[in-house]
Design a protein around this motif. Sequence first.
Motif, short mmCIF file in Angstrom:
data_model
loop_
_atom_site.label_atom_id
_atom_site.label_comp_id
_atom_site.label_asym_id
_atom_site.label_seq_id
_atom_site.Cartn_x
_atom_site.Cartn_y
_atom_site.Cartn_z
N ALA A 210 0.84 -1.20 0.00
CA ALA A 210 0.00 0.00 0.00
C ALA A 210 0.87 1.25 0.00
O ALA A 210 1.89 1.30 0.69
N SER A 211 0.47 2.24 -0.76
CA SER A 211 1.24 3.48 -0.83
C SER A 211 1.10 4.28 0.46
O SER A 211 1.94 5.12 0.77
N ALA A 212 0.03 4.01 1.20
CA ALA A 212 -0.18 4.67 2.49
C ALA A 212 -1.16 3.85 3.30
O ALA A 212 -1.97 3.10 2.75
N ILE A 213 -1.05 3.96 4.62
CA ILE A 213 -2.03 3.32 5.51
C ILE A 213 -2.54 4.38 6.49
O ILE A 213 -1.86 5.37 6.76
N MET A 214 -3.74 4.13 7.00
CA MET A 214 -4.33 5.06 7.96
C MET A 214 -5.32 4.31 8.83
O MET A 214 -6.17 3.59 8.32
N VAL A 215 -5.20 4.45 10.13
CA VAL A 215 -6.19 3.91 11.05
C VAL A 215 -7.30 4.95 11.21
O VAL A 215 -7.02 6.14 11.38
N ALA A 216 -8.54 4.48 11.13
CA ALA A 216 -9.70 5.36 11.30
C ALA A 216 -10.42 4.96 12.57
O ALA A 216 -10.90 3.83 12.68
N THR A 217 -10.49 5.86 13.54
CA THR A 217 -11.05 5.49 14.83
C THR A 217 -11.95 6.57 15.40
O THR A 217 -11.93 7.72 14.95
N ASP A 218 -12.72 6.16 16.41
CA ASP A 218 -13.62 7.11 17.08
C ASP A 218 -13.20 7.35 18.52
O ASP A 218 -13.96 7.92 19.29
N HIS A 219 -12.00 6.90 18.91
CA HIS A 219 -11.62 6.98 20.32
C HIS A 219 -10.19 7.48 20.50
O HIS A 219 -9.26 7.03 19.82
N ALA A 220 -10.03 8.37 21.46
CA ALA A 220 -8.72 9.00 21.71
C ALA A 220 -7.66 7.98 22.16
O ALA A 220 -6.47 8.16 21.89
N ASP A 221 -8.07 6.92 22.84
CA ASP A 221 -7.10 5.92 23.30
C ASP A 221 -6.44 5.20 22.12
O ASP A 221 -5.25 4.86 22.17
N ILE A 222 -7.21 4.97 21.07
CA ILE A 222 -6.65 4.33 19.88
C ILE A 222 -5.73 5.30 19.15
O ILE A 222 -4.67 4.93 18.64
N VAL A 223 -6.12 6.57 19.12
CA VAL A 223 -5.23 7.59 18.53
C VAL A 223 -3.90 7.61 19.26
O VAL A 223 -2.83 7.62 18.64
N ALA A 224 -3.95 7.58 20.59
CA ALA A 224 -2.72 7.61 21.38
C ALA A 224 -1.86 6.39 21.13
O ALA A 224 -0.63 6.49 21.01
N ALA A 225 -2.48 5.22 21.02
CA ALA A 225 -1.73 3.99 20.78
C ALA A 225 -1.05 4.01 19.42
O ALA A 225 0.11 3.61 19.28
N CYS A 226 -1.76 4.50 18.41
CA CYS A 226 -1.16 4.59 17.07
C CYS A 226 -0.02 5.60 17.05
O CYS A 226 1.04 5.34 16.47
N ASN A 227 -0.23 6.75 17.68
CA ASN A 227 0.84 7.75 17.73
C ASN A 227 2.08 7.21 18.42
O ASN A 227 3.21 7.49 18.00
N ALA A 228 1.89 6.41 19.46
CA ALA A 228 3.03 5.86 20.20
C ALA A 228 3.86 4.91 19.36
O ALA A 228 5.05 4.72 19.61
N HIS A 229 3.22 4.32 18.34
CA HIS A 229 3.93 3.36 17.48
C HIS A 229 4.17 3.88 16.07
O HIS A 229 4.56 3.11 15.18
N GLY A 230 3.95 5.17 15.88
CA GLY A 230 4.24 5.77 14.57
C GLY A 230 3.30 5.36 13.47
O GLY A 230 3.67 5.39 12.29
N VAL A 231 2.07 4.98 13.82
CA VAL A 231 1.08 4.57 12.82
C VAL A 231 0.16 5.75 12.51
O VAL A 231 -0.45 6.32 13.43
N PRO A 232 0.02 6.15 11.25
CA PRO A 232 -0.88 7.25 10.92
C PRO A 232 -2.31 6.94 11.36
O PRO A 232 -2.79 5.81 11.20
N VAL A 233 -2.98 7.93 11.92
CA VAL A 233 -4.32 7.71 12.47
C VAL A 233 -5.17 8.96 12.27
O VAL A 233 -4.65 10.08 12.25
N CYS A 234 -6.47 8.74 12.11
CA CYS A 234 -7.41 9.85 11.92
C CYS A 234 -8.62 9.63 12.82
O CYS A 234 -9.18 8.54 12.85
N MET A 235 -8.99 10.66 13.56
CA MET A 235 -10.19 10.59 14.40
C MET A 235 -11.42 10.85 13.52
O MET A 235 -11.43 11.77 12.70
N THR A 236 -12.45 10.01 13.68
CA THR A 236 -13.67 10.16 12.91
C THR A 236 -14.86 10.38 13.83
O THR A 236 -14.75 10.27 15.05
N ARG A 237 -16.00 10.65 13.22
CA ARG A 237 -17.23 10.74 13.99
C ARG A 237 -17.52 9.40 14.67
O ARG A 237 -17.12 8.35 14.17
N ALA A 238 -18.25 9.44 15.74
CA ALA A 238 -18.54 8.22 16.51
C ALA A 238 -19.83 7.55 16.06
O ALA A 238 -20.11 6.42 16.48
#
Length: 252
Positions: free
Chosen positions: A42-70
């Motif tokens: 894949a040319s790019a990956i992105m985690v799409a989540t509705d929760h700040a804890d998942i955003v924090a976990a992705c950031n801690a491991h250098g994984v691109p992440v985007c917060m979405t509506r719940a």
Amino acid sequence: MSFIAIIPARLASSRLANKPLADIGGKPMVVRTAEQALLSGASAIMVATDHADIVAACNAHGVPVCMTRADHPSGTDRIAEVAASMNLADDAVVVNVQGDEPLIDPALIAATAALVNADVPMATAAHPIHAVEDGFNPNVVKVVLDKHGRALYFSRATIPWHRDGFAISREQFPPAYTPLRHIGLYAYRNDFLKKYPQLAVSPLEQIEALEQLRVLWHGYAIAVHVTASSPALGVDTAEDLERVRQFFINKK
């Protein structure tokens, strides 16, 4: 071909609490899944989540992440929001990789993405069913294809129904009869992904509780990549999680 992989991950789970954050060999499950997706080419990956804890976990491991509506009703709606924010070209291909698939085969992701084109805006995957109990299990989704390898229908029922063979016995499959099990991996052309949230829910989708039937109901084609072997199962239960953890222990 070029494609991007988006991994929808909701913290809530009815059978396994905080599933995306479950530790697997020192990393959260959603991070393990994202790493597998990256191996697909894949040319790019992105985690799409509705929760700040998942955003924090992705950031801690250098994984691109985007917060979405719940309030998204499905993972497809969630990735559609993310894809829209990325300003992708209409012919870009987006693959929906479920966040609870830490053992997903990267080659399966790439092969499914390769089937998407201007005439076939969506693709998925399947594999042959050999166990009779799976053939009659409503939790195992089946798919039948046309001569071009496109989906005719998805069902929890046993399709195609072998009228003569099953009249004799349902203890084994008739000769030369091999139904296909649907694999929950989806690829979309971006211009179709933009349309998807506006498609009305179909009655067939409601009856079968299968979201992909909405696409067929509205007349769009779904290509199906058939892989010879069954892929590693995703994580739905605590037992599944222990099995995956053991895999990573044995891998070391």
